[in-house]
Design a protein around this motif. Structure first.
Motif, mmCIF file in Angstrom:
data_model
loop_
_atom_site.group_PDB
_atom_site.id
_atom_site.type_symbol
_atom_site.label_atom_id
_atom_site.label_comp_id
_atom_site.label_asym_id
_atom_site.label_seq_id
_atom_site.Cartn_x
_atom_site.Cartn_y
_atom_site.Cartn_z
ATOM 1 N N TYR A 296 0.824 -1.217 0.000
ATOM 2 C CA TYR A 296 0.000 0.000 0.000
ATOM 3 C C TYR A 296 0.858 1.267 0.000
ATOM 4 O O TYR A 296 0.633 2.182 -0.792
ATOM 5 C CB TYR A 296 -0.925 0.000 1.223
ATOM 6 C CG TYR A 296 -1.906 1.152 1.243
ATOM 7 C CD1 TYR A 296 -3.102 1.076 0.535
ATOM 8 C CD2 TYR A 296 -1.632 2.313 1.962
ATOM 9 C CE1 TYR A 296 -4.009 2.134 0.542
ATOM 10 C CE2 TYR A 296 -2.521 3.378 1.982
ATOM 11 C CZ TYR A 296 -3.696 3.278 1.265
ATOM 12 O OH TYR A 296 -4.589 4.329 1.276
ATOM 13 N N TYR A 297 1.838 1.337 0.899
ATOM 14 C CA TYR A 297 2.642 2.545 1.028
ATOM 15 C C TYR A 297 3.848 2.567 0.090
ATOM 16 O O TYR A 297 4.396 3.621 -0.195
ATOM 17 C CB TYR A 297 3.142 2.700 2.473
ATOM 18 C CG TYR A 297 2.051 2.950 3.477
ATOM 19 C CD1 TYR A 297 1.232 4.071 3.404
ATOM 20 C CD2 TYR A 297 1.825 2.043 4.518
ATOM 21 C CE1 TYR A 297 0.232 4.306 4.334
ATOM 22 C CE2 TYR A 297 0.831 2.260 5.462
ATOM 23 C CZ TYR A 297 0.039 3.394 5.365
ATOM 24 O OH TYR A 297 -0.956 3.618 6.295
ATOM 25 N N ASN A 298 4.279 1.387 -0.365
ATOM 26 C CA ASN A 298 5.403 1.282 -1.290
ATOM 27 C C ASN A 298 6.623 2.055 -0.775
ATOM 28 O O ASN A 298 7.152 2.950 -1.444
ATOM 29 C CB ASN A 298 5.001 1.814 -2.666
ATOM 30 C CG ASN A 298 5.860 1.247 -3.786
ATOM 31 O OD1 ASN A 298 6.513 0.220 -3.626
ATOM 32 N ND2 ASN A 298 5.868 1.920 -4.919
ATOM 33 N N PRO A 299 7.120 1.719 0.428
ATOM 34 C CA PRO A 299 8.193 2.509 1.041
ATOM 35 C C PRO A 299 9.532 2.357 0.338
ATOM 36 O O PRO A 299 9.831 1.326 -0.253
ATOM 37 C CB PRO A 299 8.266 1.944 2.465
ATOM 38 C CG PRO A 299 7.810 0.527 2.322
ATOM 39 C CD PRO A 299 6.721 0.578 1.275
ATOM 40 N N TYR A 300 10.344 3.414 0.458
ATOM 41 C CA TYR A 300 11.702 3.397 -0.076
ATOM 42 C C TYR A 300 12.651 2.696 0.890
ATOM 43 O O TYR A 300 13.609 2.060 0.477
ATOM 44 C CB TYR A 300 12.169 4.829 -0.316
ATOM 45 C CG TYR A 300 13.561 4.946 -0.890
ATOM 46 C CD1 TYR A 300 13.764 4.906 -2.275
ATOM 47 C CD2 TYR A 300 14.674 5.111 -0.071
ATOM 48 C CE1 TYR A 300 15.037 5.018 -2.815
ATOM 49 C CE2 TYR A 300 15.955 5.217 -0.603
ATOM 50 C CZ TYR A 300 16.129 5.169 -1.967
ATOM 51 O OH TYR A 300 17.399 5.272 -2.501
ATOM 52 N N TYR A 301 12.381 2.830 2.185
ATOM 53 C CA TYR A 301 13.235 2.169 3.172
ATOM 54 C C TYR A 301 12.454 1.873 4.448
ATOM 55 O O TYR A 301 11.383 2.432 4.693
ATOM 56 C CB TYR A 301 14.479 3.007 3.484
ATOM 57 C CG TYR A 301 14.242 4.267 4.293
ATOM 58 C CD1 TYR A 301 14.625 4.354 5.631
ATOM 59 C CD2 TYR A 301 13.667 5.388 3.720
ATOM 60 C CE1 TYR A 301 14.442 5.507 6.359
ATOM 61 C CE2 TYR A 301 13.479 6.552 4.437
ATOM 62 C CZ TYR A 301 13.867 6.612 5.759
ATOM 63 O OH TYR A 301 13.676 7.762 6.469
ATOM 64 N N ILE A 302 13.022 0.948 5.233
ATOM 65 C CA ILE A 302 12.435 0.556 6.512
ATOM 66 C C ILE A 302 13.562 0.351 7.518
ATOM 67 O O ILE A 302 14.717 0.192 7.147
ATOM 68 C CB ILE A 302 11.608 -0.752 6.405
ATOM 69 C CG1 ILE A 302 12.489 -1.908 5.907
ATOM 70 C CG2 ILE A 302 10.394 -0.567 5.527
ATOM 71 C CD1 ILE A 302 11.806 -3.264 5.945
ATOM 72 N N GLY A 303 13.211 0.342 8.792
ATOM 73 C CA GLY A 303 14.141 -0.012 9.848
ATOM 74 C C GLY A 303 13.648 -1.269 10.539
ATOM 75 O O GLY A 303 12.447 -1.399 10.812
#
Length: 598
Positions: A296-303
């Motif tokens: 849904y959010y299609n993130p560029y990065y995560i922790g």
């Protein structure tokens, strides 16, 4: 306003090209025993610049909030979904609600108080925290605490105000009724609290003389001892630490926030650093929705912490196996690896649908990360940057860079921080990020410092400015023959076996002989779990342990193993509480028996 005052917290490449990792032999998990991956380190740049990107410098939360208000008001700060409906909060709205809460505290005589937050991940957590750090002390509380543990913490650390939610209401209501504790239900009261609006300019005027070094955040830590301590952190400790990771990695919006906000890593570098940079943070409201939120959010990065990273990769393989496409996946990885040697990169079109299309960077910390996962994610086009930190250090101490990612390491020490290694191998830290001490615990504070350096309790070494963490000092297995080693070194080899979910390595004494024992929890989702161990205790696991032993010095070899049926008890940050599983040796049993006789 002069141009330099409007410097945006953005990234500017000083080179058009990022450093490429050295070529390494492609390995699968089943090859884990054929070589010691620790010895295969990339060539390191000996003269790295102090930073890779230009990032505006703030000294405290007043400067930070003023900077993002002046520069990013129209941008989206926070996104979250609740009951299927998405809400987007702009930086302007975020600052205005922080301002409203700041004056709520003042009007209700909530000043110079320790304010606890007992809550799941949610937007309101951010505003309650950031409004409270100026004239109060914010104390994020682990919502997994028992009622007795919560009551003890509130008493020990002088919590005067407790924010809680409908999901934590049962625990809050079960606390002893005391006039000294003010309780506020976020779900019931937040809208009312923020209905009375105040001009952000007045808020900034009232906070412009903020003492950067004032004790503002009480961060709880117990490690694996179970004894809760409160690290006293200033705004400067925290804000300087928020800037640190932005100096070393190129990040884009949005990021997906997954880790608990009650933990230093989950809230500071994971959530506040993106806000420092004017990026958009998407909040995962429930772990069961992670897969949906990725799409849904299609993130560029995560922790993440290592257990989450490992789980993500294992799920990729498991799903490929379920669809009968495992051989195809490995074939495509082999093809891609071959083309990369010829400087042809097709990883994104090949693998972008395994997690989501835009994911480029995963920052991992909180515990030891097996470097094999850095390789595995690199093969599918995702860079894993491992870091190292502690609650007492706000929390970041070192982190890898996207242009100089050293597999197996904890990266370069961050700006404003000094690290040295004690004679016994312990990692010592001094710098902007280090706490002033433990709350109401002068003795523990004095024991935790030597010559102005904080004693981390971790063992490691520095090589060409790169920090390597090898284990916990208190976990060292010290044998009678004088040999000693970190059990983590053996555990990481066991964890490379695809059917091993968790394990602990420890020493025992049997028939007056020291032996090394491994307690192992098998992964119930692994297809090859059944053949790992048959009724007689033999099978694939025994063969794999024998293979692992051949890669180890004789004093580190596993002599016996035990299959456990339940997960090991852990801290809220997912670290196994080793003290709960220490084996009673013959010496301690004899000692106990003598004491009973007396």
């Amino acid at each position: 306003m002069p141009p330099e005052a409007c410097l945006r917290a953005t990234y500017n490449f000083r080179s058009e090209h990022r450093a490429k990792p050295a070529n390494e032999e492609n390995r699968r998990f089943s090859e884990c025993c054929t070589a010691d991956m620790e010895k295969q380190k990339m060539k390191k740049e000996k003269h790295m610049p102090p930073s890779d990107y230009d990032v505006v410098k703030y000294e405290n939360f007043h400067e930070l909030l003023k900077g993002i208000y002046d520069n990013y008001s129209e941008r989206t700060a926070i996104r979250f979904r609740k009951n299927g409906k998405e809400t987007s909060i702009s930086y302007d709205a975020l600052i205005r609600q922080i301002s409203d809460l700041y004056y709520f505290y003042k009007k209700n005589d909530i000043q110079n108080s320790n304010i606890g937050i007992l809550s799941e991940n949610r937007y309101e957590y951010i505003t309650i925290y950031l409004a409270g750090v100026f004239e109060n002390v914010i104390a994020p509380i682990d919502r997994e605490l028992t009622v007795d543990g919560l009551a003890s913490l509130i008493e020990k650390f002088d919590i005067k105000v407790l924010f809680y939610t409908d999901k934590t209401k049962e625990k809050a209501d079960a606390l002893p009724q005391k006039d000294t504790l003010r309780r506020i239900n976020i779900d019931a009261a937040y809208q009312t609290i923020t209905q009375e609006h105040y001009d952000p300019d007045a808020f900034f005027k009232d906070t412009e003389h903020t003492d950067s070094h004032k004790f503002s955040v009480l961060a709880f830590t117990s490690g694996t001892t179970g004894i809760v301590k409160g690290a006293m952190l200033s705004q400067h400790n925290i804000v300087s630490n928020l800037r640190a990771p932005l100096l070393y990695m190129h990040l884009e919006s949005p990021m997906l926030q997954l880790l608990p906000m009650s933990h230093m890593y989950g809230f500071h570098p994971d959530l506040l650093s993106p806000l420092y940079n004017g990026d958009t943070v998407c909040i995962n409201m429930a772990l069961k929705d992670i897969a949906k939120d990725f799409k849904y959010y299609n993130p560029y990065y995560i922790g993440v912490v290592p257990v989450m990273l490992e789980g993500i990769y294992k799920n990729i393989i498991r799903e490929a196996r379920r669809q009968k496409k495992e051989k195809l996946l490995y074939g495509l990885i082999k093809l891609s690896n071959g083309l990369r040697k010829c400087h042809i990169d097709i990883r994104r079109p090949l693998f972008q649908n395994l997690i989501n299309k835009r994911l480029r960077i995963i920052v991992c910390g909180g515990a030891f990360l097996d470097p094999v996962y850095v390789d595995r994610f690199e093969e599918i086009g995702i860079t894993v940057l491992n870091g190292y930190g502690m609650t007492e250090c706000a929390p970041l101490i070192s982190v890898n860079r996207d242009r100089n990612n050293i597999r197996g390491s904890a990266g370069a020490v961050i700006e404003g921080t000094k690290v040295k290694i004690a004679d016994d191998g312990e990692i010592l830290v001094k710098g902007w990020n280090v706490m002033s001490g433990y709350y109401n615990d002068k003795e523990e504070t004095e024991l935790s410092f030597v010559d102005g350096y904080y004693k981390t309790g971790d063992i490691g070494y520095l090589e060409d400015g790169i920090l390597y963490v090898t284990g916990r000092k208190k976990n060292l297995i010290i044998l009678k023959n004088g040999k000693n080693f970190s059990p983590e070194a053996v555990e990481k080899k066991l964890l490379r076996l695809p059917y091993v979910k968790e394990c602990l390595v420890m020493a025992d004494v049997r028939n007056s002989t020291e032996i090394i024992i491994a307690k192992i929890l098998l992964d119930g989702n692994a297809d090859n779990q059944d053949k790992a161990c048959n009724d007689s205790g033999a099978g694939q696991l025994k063969k794999d342990i024998e293979a692992i032993n051949r890669t180890l010095p004789s004093y580190m070899r596993i002599d016996d193993f035990e299959i456990v049926s339940e997960e090991f008890e852990k801290t809220s940050s997912q670290k196994i509480i080793r003290s709960r599983y220490t084996l009673p040796t013959e010496n301690t049993i004899q000692k106990d028996e003598k004491q009973k006789e007396l």
